[in-house]
Design an enzyme around this catalytic site. Structure first.
Site, PDB file in Angstrom:
ATOM      1  N   TYR A 144      68.711  -8.356  20.096  1.00 14.57           N
ATOM      2  CA  TYR A 144      69.362  -9.661  20.011  1.00 14.57           C
ATOM      3  C   TYR A 144      69.816  -9.868  18.574  1.00 14.57           C
ATOM      4  CZ  TYR A 144      69.952 -14.757  19.991  1.00 14.57           C
ATOM      5  OH  TYR A 144      70.454 -16.028  19.858  1.00 14.57           O
ATOM      6  N   ASP A 238      69.723  -5.383  11.212  1.00 14.63           N
ATOM      7  CA  ASP A 238      69.433  -6.783  11.476  1.00 14.63           C
ATOM      8  C   ASP A 238      67.940  -6.978  11.254  1.00 14.63           C
ATOM      9  OD1 ASP A 238      68.875  -9.286  12.377  1.00 14.63           O
ATOM     10  OD2 ASP A 238      69.966  -9.108  14.275  1.00 14.63           O
ATOM     11  N   LYS A 266      64.996 -16.134   9.304  1.00 21.17           N
ATOM     12  CA  LYS A 266      63.585 -16.438   9.592  1.00 21.17           C
ATOM     13  C   LYS A 266      62.699 -16.558   8.338  1.00 21.17           C
ATOM     14  CE  LYS A 266      63.871 -15.416  14.435  1.00 21.17           C
ATOM     15  NZ  LYS A 266      64.693 -14.467  15.126  1.00 21.17           N
TER      16      LYS A 266
END
Ligand SMILES: *Cc1c(COP(=O)(O)O)cnc(C)c1O
Length: 429
Positions: A144, A238, A266
């Site tokens: 994702y 990522d 994050k």
């Protein structure tokens, strides 16, 4: 355990919010029941509006790595609030956070701050295309990369939870340059290069975290990087989930691989909205104002968010908890396996440092297809019993659990007791 106030708020929330949530991963679609509404959190614990307290293994899907409301972060943010909330001009703290990030990731000479992981990745993809002059991007099934159009195919996280192959509303044109490969399978990448000569790069979660945890096998990342180099294509890491989590320098440092472009989110904001993308100078010089790739943001580098990021990363670096994470993670992994065996439940536990989760399957999980062999009904039973025993987990088989540095021996005891009760429940169901 009483959830009546959460239920009341859920029903109230349904009127003006979509499904009463602002991100579908927070919905309890695949485990049943209503989402819990949270009142507050401190350290390793989170408390819902009914006053139930849980050991928090969600930690906002990763960011709260030094626990909730760490006093140093609170102090730094309070101080920043006194000077103003947003200026539309540069501040010293942006330079400070940029230095922390570039020091941690040797492949990043320069960085650009944005407001979310999604933004970091969509900008990183644009940059890969700008630098190479090529259009196609390979992604792996089950990874994702945020909710931008071009990568919302065969995606993990909420799409995996809801069994959606892709998203409605994404035009065919937006995904025509997206190619799908299989995680841990270099041949699946090579076969795309044999058919296409306009591939800009490959984007990967260096440790898969959005189909549940999936770990690269047998030097997969190193071989991928070497292959891409031979093809003149870029490796886009990522590390929105793994950056500062796998270790301070992310999964790249642990795996000994340097990406061409790195995307962060994050942990980098410590709970405030920060994302970032960066690369070596030669690549970053393509970004405006130095180059012709446009990317901008009214609130990018926001002073409050920068203060949250700097104080979180500084404290994280000081604590250097990665060996400790590995020890606690390994302890929890053993608890899961032992209790599953005790009650005769088939599970596979995947873990990389402070990210882990069990899959309710008897098959090793190395890619998205493997992950989908899990019995999600068993997960739902397990999930609710964990909640009732005081452990807050992501409400999906396909999300990672995260450790934080505030977890104590007492928390591990709570975890052990909860896992025992929950595996028993799964066996009886
Ligand atoms: C969470 C995540 C994103 C998206 O970040 P947001 O801040 O939710 O937009 C992108 N990539 C990975 C690997 C993630 O885990």
């Amino acid at each position: 355990m009483n959830f009546s106030k959460s239920k009341e708020l859920y029903n109230e929330g349904l009127v003006n919010l979509v499904g009463a949530v602002n991100s579908p991963v927070r919905a309890f679609a695949s485990v049943g029941g209503n989402p819990l509404f949270i009142k507050k959190a401190k350290g390793s614990r989170i408390t819902d509006v009914d006053g139930n307290e849980y050991l928090d293994l969600v930690v906002s899907y990763g960011p709260m790595i030094i626990g909730h409301r760490h006093k140093k972060v609170q102090k730094a943010v309070n101080k920043a609030l006194k000077n103003g909330y947003s200026f539309g001009a540069s501040t010293k703290n942006e330079i400070k956070l940029a230095k922390i990030v570039c020091d941690a990731f040797p492949g990043m000479d320069k960085v650009r701050f944005v407001n979310s992981g999604t933004e970091a990745v969509l900008s990183g993809i644009r940059l890969a295309r700008a630098f190479t002059g090529k259009d196609k991007i390979i992604k792996f099934a089950g990874c994702y990369h945020g909710h931008q159009d071009s990568l919302l195919v065969a995606a993990g996280s909420g799409l995996a939870t809801l069994s959606l192959p892709g998203s409605k509303g994404v035009p065919e044109g937006a995904v025509k340059n997206t190619l799908i490969a299989t995680y841990n399978d270099l041949e699946s990448v090579k076969s795309h290069f044999e058919k296409h000569d306009d591939i800009a790069g490959v984007i990967i979660e260096p440790i898969g975290g959005n189909m549940g945890v999936v770990v690269p096998q047998n030097n997969f990342l190193k071989e991928l990087k070497a292959y891409l180099q031979s093809k003149g294509a870029l490796l886009i890491a990522d590390e929105v989930m793994t950056g500062f989590r796998s270790t301070f320098g992310g999964a790249q440092e642990v795996l000994g691989v340097e990406a061409d472009i790195t995307c962060l989110g994050k942990v980098i904001g410590g709970g405030f909205p920060v994302g970032a993308y960066g690369a070596r100078n030669e690549i970053m010089e393509n970004v405006a104002p130095l180059g012709g790739m446009y990317q901008a943001g009214t609130l990018s580098g926001n002073p409050i968010a920068m203060a949250g990021g700097i104080s979180t990363l500084t404290e994280l670096k000081r604590q250097n908890p990665y060996e400790c994470f590995d020890r606690i993670g390994s302890e929890m992994e053993t608890i899961l396996k032992d209790k599953a065996e005790k009650y005769g439940v088939d599970i596979v536990v995947n873990r990389f440092g402070s990210m882990m989760n069990p899959f309710f399957t008897d098959k090793p999980v190395h890619n998205f297809d493997d992950a989908q062999t899990s019995d999600t009904n068993k997960f739902a039973t397990f999930f609710w019993e964990m909640i009732k025993n005081g452990v807050f987990l992501p409400p999906s088989q396909f999300e990672a659990w995260f450790l934080n540095t505030a977890i104590s021996e007492k928390d591990i005891k709570i975890f052990e007791k909860a896992v025992d009760a929950s595996m028993k429940k799964v066996a009886e169901a």
